[in-house]
Design an enzyme around this catalytic site. Structure first.
Site, PDB file in Angstrom:
ATOM      1  N   LYS A 114      45.521  32.880  49.981  1.00 23.42           N
ATOM      2  CA  LYS A 114      44.159  32.398  50.246  1.00 23.42           C
ATOM      3  C   LYS A 114      44.155  31.443  51.435  1.00 23.42           C
ATOM      4  O   LYS A 114      45.132  30.741  51.680  1.00 23.42           O
ATOM      5  CB  LYS A 114      43.632  31.619  49.031  1.00 23.42           C
ATOM      6  CG  LYS A 114      43.229  32.467  47.852  1.00 23.42           C
ATOM      7  CD  LYS A 114      42.613  31.599  46.764  1.00 23.42           C
ATOM      8  CE  LYS A 114      42.248  32.428  45.547  1.00 23.42           C
ATOM      9  NZ  LYS A 114      41.201  33.427  45.821  1.00 23.42           N
ATOM     10  N   GLU A 118      44.210  39.378  41.323  1.00 20.10           N
ATOM     11  CA  GLU A 118      45.161  39.326  40.198  1.00 20.10           C
ATOM     12  C   GLU A 118      44.492  39.279  38.835  1.00 20.10           C
ATOM     13  O   GLU A 118      45.062  39.720  37.834  1.00 20.10           O
ATOM     14  CB  GLU A 118      46.087  38.109  40.360  1.00 20.10           C
ATOM     15  CG  GLU A 118      45.526  36.769  39.870  1.00 20.10           C
ATOM     16  CD  GLU A 118      44.284  36.284  40.610  1.00 20.10           C
ATOM     17  OE1 GLU A 118      44.072  36.731  41.754  1.00 20.10           O
ATOM     18  OE2 GLU A 118      43.513  35.483  40.043  1.00 20.10           O
ATOM     19  N   ARG A 137      41.959  40.862  37.478  1.00 21.59           N
ATOM     20  CA  ARG A 137      41.685  42.137  36.815  1.00 21.59           C
ATOM     21  C   ARG A 137      42.960  42.783  36.290  1.00 21.59           C
ATOM     22  O   ARG A 137      42.913  43.590  35.357  1.00 21.59           O
ATOM     23  CB  ARG A 137      40.911  43.056  37.773  1.00 21.59           C
ATOM     24  CG  ARG A 137      41.651  43.475  39.002  1.00 21.59           C
ATOM     25  CD  ARG A 137      40.724  44.002  40.092  1.00 21.59           C
ATOM     26  NE  ARG A 137      39.958  42.934  40.733  1.00 21.59           N
ATOM     27  CZ  ARG A 137      39.038  43.126  41.679  1.00 21.59           C
ATOM     28  NH1 ARG A 137      38.751  44.360  42.078  1.00 21.59           N
ATOM     29  NH2 ARG A 137      38.419  42.112  42.216  1.00 21.59           N
TER      30      ARG A 137
HETATM   31  N1  BES Z   1      39.995  33.550  41.296  1.00 21.86           N
HETATM   32  C1  BES Z   1      39.447  34.341  42.345  1.00 21.86           C
HETATM   33  C2  BES Z   1      37.927  34.420  42.278  1.00 21.86           C
HETATM   34  C3  BES Z   1      37.164  33.149  42.552  1.00 21.86           C
HETATM   35  C4  BES Z   1      36.714  32.862  43.822  1.00 21.86           C
HETATM   36  C5  BES Z   1      36.859  32.292  41.514  1.00 21.86           C
HETATM   37  C6  BES Z   1      35.999  31.711  44.045  1.00 21.86           C
HETATM   38  C7  BES Z   1      36.148  31.143  41.742  1.00 21.86           C
HETATM   39  C8  BES Z   1      35.713  30.846  43.009  1.00 21.86           C
HETATM   40  C9  BES Z   1      39.981  35.756  42.252  1.00 21.86           C
HETATM   41  O1  BES Z   1      41.253  35.893  41.756  1.00 21.86           O
HETATM   42  C10 BES Z   1      39.992  36.312  43.633  1.00 21.86           C
HETATM   43  O2  BES Z   1      40.750  35.842  44.428  1.00 21.86           O
HETATM   44  N2  BES Z   1      39.143  37.307  43.862  1.00 21.86           N
HETATM   45  C11 BES Z   1      39.038  37.928  45.142  1.00 21.86           C
HETATM   46  C12 BES Z   1      39.008  39.425  44.930  1.00 21.86           C
HETATM   47  C13 BES Z   1      39.238  40.222  46.187  1.00 21.86           C
HETATM   48  C14 BES Z   1      40.642  39.997  46.693  1.00 21.86           C
HETATM   49  C15 BES Z   1      39.005  41.671  45.889  1.00 21.86           C
HETATM   50  C16 BES Z   1      37.744  37.460  45.797  1.00 21.86           C
HETATM   51  O3  BES Z   1      36.743  37.263  45.104  1.00 21.86           O
HETATM   52  O4  BES Z   1      37.754  37.243  47.006  1.00 21.86           O
HETATM   53 ZN    ZN Z   2      41.893  34.401  40.529  1.00 24.85          ZN
HETATM   54 MN    MN Z   3      42.749  35.714  43.236  1.00 25.67          MN
END
Ligand code: BES
Ligand code: ZN
Ligand code: MN
Length: 538
Positions: free
Chosen positions: A315, A387, A389
């Site tokens: 990230k 991760e 899902r």
């Molecule tokens: N934990 C994150 C989702 C999230 C984002 C929760 C912001 C709370 C605040 C999740 O694991 C994630 O990284 N999701 C990605 C999915 C993508 C890689 C398909 C996302 O939402 O960008």
């Molecule tokens: Zn996450």
């Molecule tokens: Mn994630």
């Protein structure tokens, strides 16, 4: 009555304030003469047709009479409109000399005016929250809020529940020892003019629900330097043990033997290995194996990523900062099963917590890998930051295969896309069973934790098609969009034919500010919604 410091809790004490009931009216209640009662709080409603200004409600007239103060005028000069959540603390002056007696001499030296709007549940939760904030640092506050003329016993109980829930939720004190200055605890609350078993039961229900939210907030705000999968599993074990519930904690060795390929892959890059926890509440009325009865088995699965770096698909710096709260779903299902047991729910409830840290390291899973999930489905990995899902898919497939759920619900901080679509007040709600979706939506409306139904768009299912495995876990073609929907479509592949629902709580799980019953940081969203669902389920 003990001395004036009696009942004052130290500033480090995190027990929620006590809430007690007493009959009587402000006009002659001896309670107002007790030395540790620091304030009287009265309700204020907006002006109706023909009113000149906001209207003091029940209890206000007798407070005005006892204090000799025109409360309607006080409200107007304080600029209040009576909207739910407004508050004004009138600090009453003390006489300048011993020879002077003011009308309120000997009475609590503060009057708190609280806006109650139209006195809906939402309004009263907001009123309760406003009162909690106004009462921080005080010892005891007596109030008539929620008590209305012509109320049935049921309405009175319902009002007390909403008021007390809002009060206890906003009275939350974060566990952080570093909080500077430490938040002052809210006062103990006395509801005047109400007693009886119905109101007492409503207050107990409010306390159970608020305590569930406090637990989620505590767990979600714990830093990941403390909170790894093993630590969270131990918290679940001790909390469940204390409540007499059954707990199982599966270690990586057991997960390997049983084929939990998703949980293991996500956790592989971390120095803190994953766990799978189950906590089960079985009510005495639930006849094991007897499907004829009315008792159902509800299985709750919660995403438990104790920290989400994104893995090798790391990230950006700013996006990573809040990711200690990425285990909120797991905390929510844990709190919900504990609270369901405390509330004596009539259904069997199992909370399933797949716990892993999504880190990167020499053993990390990679984009392009193919995983074999629990039950044998193969999944092509495209982005290690998706991760959640994967751990959910393992847990859902296992629950479907092994737990015989009548209802399967998962809760997860799953996608930023859900936040983009709905903002931070609503969870995105998906499901394969319209009655289940409707029941969860109703539970959200009743609890004040709102969920908005979203479509499982069949046309988008190509998002999870792969040429090298049974499934792909994130779409290649960015033009599909609907990131929260495509995540739900992936999960749907792992729930068999169960009545299943999915709550994406990435938005409401965190807040940047205190607002009404929501507190800054981890909000605890979801526990009260699920508890309502479980206690209302027939
Ligand atoms: N934990 C994150 C989702 C999230 C984002 C929760 C912001 C709370 C605040 C999740 O694991 C994630 O990284 N999701 C990605 C999915 C993508 C890689 C398909 C996302 O939402 O960008
Ligand atoms: Zn996450
Ligand atoms: Mn994630």
């Amino acid at each position: 009555m003990a001395g004036s410091q009696a009942g004052r809790r130290p500033t480090t004490d995190r027990t929620p304030p006590s809430v007690t009931l007493t009959g009587g009216v402000v006009a002659d209640s001896p309670l107002l003469l007790e030395p540790d009662v620091d304030a009287v709080a009265v309700p204020l409603a907006p002006a109706g047709d023909g009113d000149e200004g906001p209207q003091p409600r029940r209890g206000a007239a007798s407070t005005a009479a006892r204090y000799g103060i025109d409360l309607a005028d006080l409200a107007e000069r304080a600029g209040l409109t009576g909207a739910a959540g407004e508050q004004h603390v009138a600090q009453l002056p003390r006489p300048a000399g011993s020879g002077i007696t003011l009308p309120w001499t000997g009475l609590p030296p503060r009057i708190v005016l609280i806006g109650v709007g139209r006195s809906t549940d939402t309004d009263l939760r907001r009123a309760g929250a406003a009162l909690a904030r106004a009462s921080r640092g005080l010892r005891r506050v007596v109030t008539t809020i929620g008590d209305d003329a012509g109320q049935s016993a049921e309405q009175s109980a319902r009002a007390a529940r909403a008021l007390v829930e809002g009060y206890l939720l906003a009275a939350y004190v974060p566990p952080s020892l570093a909080a500077k200055p430490p938040a002052k605890p809210a006062a103990d609350l006395v509801l005047l003019g109400r007693d009886g078993t119905r109101v007492a039961a409503a207050v107990a229900a409010a306390r159970t629900a608020a305590a569930a939210t406090w637990l989620v907030r505590d767990l979600a705000s714990t830093p990941s330097s403390t909170k790894n999968p093993q630590w969270l599993a131990e918290q679940a074990r001790s909390l469940a043990g204390r409540s007499g519930l059954d707990v199982t904690v599966r270690t990586p060795r057991e997960l390997t033997a049983a084929g939990f390929g998703g949980i293991l892959a996500v956790g592989a890059g971390s120095a803190s290995p994953p766990r799978l926890v189950t906590v089960t509440y079985t009510p005495e009325t639930f006849a094991a194996g007897a499907r004829g009865g009315t008792g159902r088995h509800v299985v709750l699965v919660g995403k438990g990523i104790t920290y989400d770096t994104g893995g090798l698909s790391i990230k950006p710096r700013e996006a990573m900062v809040p990711m200690k709260t990425d285990m909120t779903g797991a905390a929510v299902v844990l709190a919900a099963v504990l609270a369901a047991a405390e509330a004596g729910a009539l259904h069997k409830v199992t909370a399933v917590l797949p716990l892993a840290e999504n880190h990167f390291g020499a053993a990390s899973y990679r984009p392009g890998d193919v995983l074999t999930m629990y039950g044998g489905t193969t999944v092509e990995i495209a982005n290690t930051d998706a991760e959640g899902r994967l751990v959910l898919a393992d847990a859902l497939a296992w629950a479907d295969a092994e737990l015989e759920p009548d209802v399967l619900i998962d809760v997860a901080t799953l996608t930023g896309a859900a936040t983009l679509g709905l903002g931070k007040q609503h969870a995105a709600l998906y499901g394969t069973d319209p009655a289940l979706v409707a029941a969860l939506r109703r539970a959200g409306d009743e609890s004040g934790e709102l969920a908005w139904p979203m479509p499982l768009v069949d046309e988008y299912d190509e998002a999870v098609h792969s040429t090298v495995a049974d499934l792909r876990h994130v779409p290649t073609d960015k033009k599909i969009g609907g990131g929260s929907i495509t995540a739900a479509l992936f999960l749907r592949r792992f729930v068999g034919n169960r009545a299943w629902a999915h709550l994406d709580i990435a938005g409401p799980a965190r807040s940047t500010a205190d607002k009404h019953e929501v507190t800054e940081g981890a909000t605890g969203f979801g526990a009260r919604l699920l508890l309502r669902y479980l206690t209302d389920l027939v």
